[in-house]
Design a protein around this motif. Structure first.
Motif, PDB file in Angstrom:
ATOM      1  N   HIS A 151       0.850  -1.194   0.000  1.00 45.69           N
ATOM      2  CA  HIS A 151       0.000   0.000   0.000  1.00 45.69           C
ATOM      3  C   HIS A 151       0.880   1.237   0.000  1.00 45.69           C
ATOM      4  CE1 HIS A 151      -2.865  -2.994   1.543  1.00 45.69           C
ATOM      5  NE2 HIS A 151      -3.805  -2.214   1.070  1.00 45.69           N
ATOM      6  N   VAL A 152       0.481   2.221  -0.794  1.00 43.87           N
ATOM      7  CA  VAL A 152       1.123   3.529  -0.792  1.00 43.87           C
ATOM      8  C   VAL A 152       0.018   4.578  -0.733  1.00 43.87           C
ATOM      9  CG1 VAL A 152       2.451   5.183  -2.153  1.00 43.87           C
ATOM     10  CG2 VAL A 152       3.200   2.795  -2.021  1.00 43.87           C
TER      11      VAL A 152
ATOM     12  N   GLU B  72      -4.866  -0.142  -8.311  1.00 47.01           N
ATOM     13  CA  GLU B  72      -3.858  -1.162  -8.004  1.00 47.01           C
ATOM     14  C   GLU B  72      -2.861  -1.175  -9.158  1.00 47.01           C
ATOM     15  OE1 GLU B  72      -4.658  -3.491  -5.301  1.00 47.01           O
ATOM     16  OE2 GLU B  72      -2.696  -4.464  -5.396  1.00 47.01           O
ATOM     17  N   TYR B  73      -1.578  -1.229  -8.821  1.00 43.74           N
ATOM     18  CA  TYR B  73      -0.528  -1.206  -9.831  1.00 43.74           C
ATOM     19  C   TYR B  73       0.288  -2.484  -9.747  1.00 43.74           C
ATOM     20  CZ  TYR B  73      -1.676   3.667 -10.551  1.00 43.74           C
ATOM     21  OH  TYR B  73      -2.344   4.832 -10.845  1.00 43.74           O
ATOM     22  N   PHE B  74       0.566  -3.053 -10.916  1.00 47.21           N
ATOM     23  CA  PHE B  74       1.306  -4.308 -10.972  1.00 47.21           C
ATOM     24  C   PHE B  74       2.541  -4.161 -11.844  1.00 47.21           C
ATOM     25  CE2 PHE B  74      -1.632  -7.062  -8.828  1.00 47.21           C
ATOM     26  CZ  PHE B  74      -2.873  -6.495  -9.052  1.00 47.21           C
TER      27      PHE B  74
ATOM     28  N   ALA C  54       2.918  -8.879  -6.691  1.00 47.15           N
ATOM     29  CA  ALA C  54       1.717  -8.981  -5.855  1.00 47.15           C
ATOM     30  C   ALA C  54       0.846  -7.729  -5.897  1.00 47.15           C
ATOM     31  CB  ALA C  54       2.108  -9.291  -4.415  1.00 47.15           C
ATOM     32  N   GLY C  55       1.377  -6.646  -6.421  1.00 45.50           N
ATOM     33  CA  GLY C  55       0.584  -5.438  -6.558  1.00 45.50           C
ATOM     34  C   GLY C  55       0.833  -4.424  -5.464  1.00 45.50           C
ATOM     35  N   THR C  56       0.628  -3.154  -5.807  1.00 44.71           N
ATOM     36  CA  THR C  56       0.669  -2.049  -4.849  1.00 44.71           C
ATOM     37  C   THR C  56      -0.617  -1.257  -5.006  1.00 44.71           C
ATOM     38  OG1 THR C  56       3.076  -1.851  -4.945  1.00 44.71           O
ATOM     39  CG2 THR C  56       1.843   0.053  -4.127  1.00 44.71           C
ATOM     40  N   ARG C  57      -1.318  -1.107  -3.899  1.00 40.95           N
ATOM     41  CA  ARG C  57      -2.542  -0.301  -3.935  1.00 40.95           C
ATOM     42  C   ARG C  57      -2.191   1.133  -3.624  1.00 40.95           C
ATOM     43  NH1 ARG C  57      -7.642  -1.117  -4.506  1.00 40.95           N
ATOM     44  NH2 ARG C  57      -7.333  -3.362  -4.465  1.00 40.95           N
ATOM     45  N   LEU C  58      -2.492   2.022  -4.564  1.00 41.75           N
ATOM     46  CA  LEU C  58      -2.207   3.446  -4.404  1.00 41.75           C
ATOM     47  C   LEU C  58      -3.474   4.180  -3.982  1.00 41.75           C
ATOM     48  CD1 LEU C  58      -0.329   5.919  -4.731  1.00 41.75           C
ATOM     49  CD2 LEU C  58      -1.109   6.064  -7.107  1.00 41.75           C
ATOM     50  N   ALA C  59      -3.397   4.857  -2.861  1.00 38.33           N
ATOM     51  CA  ALA C  59      -4.485   5.718  -2.393  1.00 38.33           C
ATOM     52  C   ALA C  59      -4.042   7.169  -2.554  1.00 38.33           C
ATOM     53  CB  ALA C  59      -4.819   5.424  -0.934  1.00 38.33           C
ATOM     54  N   VAL C  60      -4.932   8.012  -3.052  1.00 39.15           N
ATOM     55  CA  VAL C  60      -4.639   9.432  -3.233  1.00 39.15           C
ATOM     56  C   VAL C  60      -5.653  10.226  -2.433  1.00 39.15           C
ATOM     57  CG1 VAL C  60      -4.333  11.310  -4.874  1.00 39.15           C
ATOM     58  CG2 VAL C  60      -3.761   8.959  -5.553  1.00 39.15           C
ATOM     59  N   HIS C  61      -5.150  11.037  -1.510  1.00 40.24           N
ATOM     60  CA  HIS C  61      -6.025  11.810  -0.627  1.00 40.24           C
ATOM     61  C   HIS C  61      -6.076  13.260  -1.066  1.00 40.24           C
ATOM     62  CE1 HIS C  61      -6.250   8.351   1.989  1.00 40.24           C
ATOM     63  NE2 HIS C  61      -4.936   8.242   1.944  1.00 40.24           N
TER      64      HIS C  61
END
Lengths: 112, 119
Positions: free
Chosen positions: A10-11, A88-90, A104-111
């Motif tokens: 997660h980022v 999600e980025y792969f 496995a992927g990185t989930r990017l959250a933008v606030h």
């Protein structure tokens, strides 16, 4: 065995700040490497690919990635995050018969 | 133009039942791939078709899984005696083959997937 490892599951970033999604690869040769993005209920979309030409690869939506052989890395960056980048980025590399081997992927959250 | 389409978008079945998942690739794409994406994981390769034949089926987890592509376009992934562990999103992708005997170009175009839930 050849593989890719995404270092963060997660980022989270604020809108307008830089994005860094990390990917390391393990290979005895310079592989073809890819970044894909997956929005909810949408198919995987190719962001960019490295195929042993220029080490700095520019992709769609302002993303780019740099292939660094000395660090066995292919990190994805964007100077300024937008809300629509949340997904999600792969990271992936090409195995035999063009099959993609994904991290496995990185989930990017933008606030806001 | 039309992208890769997959039907159904969602499938709920009971343990032990048989299911079929369909993939319509982009017209003219001779290479077709099936992947499986479990919750929280990246997609995992299952099988690759070059035309009508399965050139690489090394990713199929066991003999309950098989896939066909009889006319070199539409493909069907078939799962017998489904188990709860088969629950996942099944993704299909297609790509263009530059010419007879040549490897497909790198870019694979993905469909939206079929979410399979085995109760």
């Amino acid at each position: 065995a050849q593989s890719v490892t995404q270092l963060d599951s997660h980022v989270s970033v604020s809108e307008g700040t830089p994005v860094l999604l990390r990917c390391n690869y393990s290979s005895s040769y310079s592989p073809s490497l890819f970044w894909y993005v997956q929005h909810p209920n949408k198919g995987l979309q190719l962001l960019l690919k490295y195929t042993s030409a220029a080490t700095l690869v520019k992709g769609i939506n302002g993303f780019e990635a740099e292939f660094k052989k000395s660090e066995t890395s292919f990190h994805l960056t964007k100077p300024s995050a937008h809300m629509s980048d949340a997904a999600e980025y792969f990271c992936a590399w090409i195995g035999g018969y063009n099959k993609l081997i994904f991290g496995a992927g990185t989930r990017l959250a933008v606030h806001p | 133009g039309a992208g890769v389409s997959q039907t159904p978008s969602n499938k709920v079945t009971e343990k032990g039942k048989y299911v079929e998942l369909r993939c319509d690739p982009i017209s003219g794409h001779t290479a077709l791939y099936w992947y499986r994406q479990s919750l929280g994981q990246g997609p995992e390769f299952l099988i690759y078709f070059q035309g009508t034949g399965a050139a690489d089926d090394s990713g199929l987890p066991n003999d309950r899984f098989f896939a066909v592509r009889p006319e070199g376009s539409v493909s069907t992934l078939k799962i017998q005696r489904t188990e709860r562990g088969d629950s996942a999103v099944y993704l299909c992708a297609s790509s263009f083959e530059a010419g007879p005997g040549l490897a497909p170009t790198d870019e694979q175009f993905f469909g939206p997937g079929t979410r399979l839930t085995v109760l």
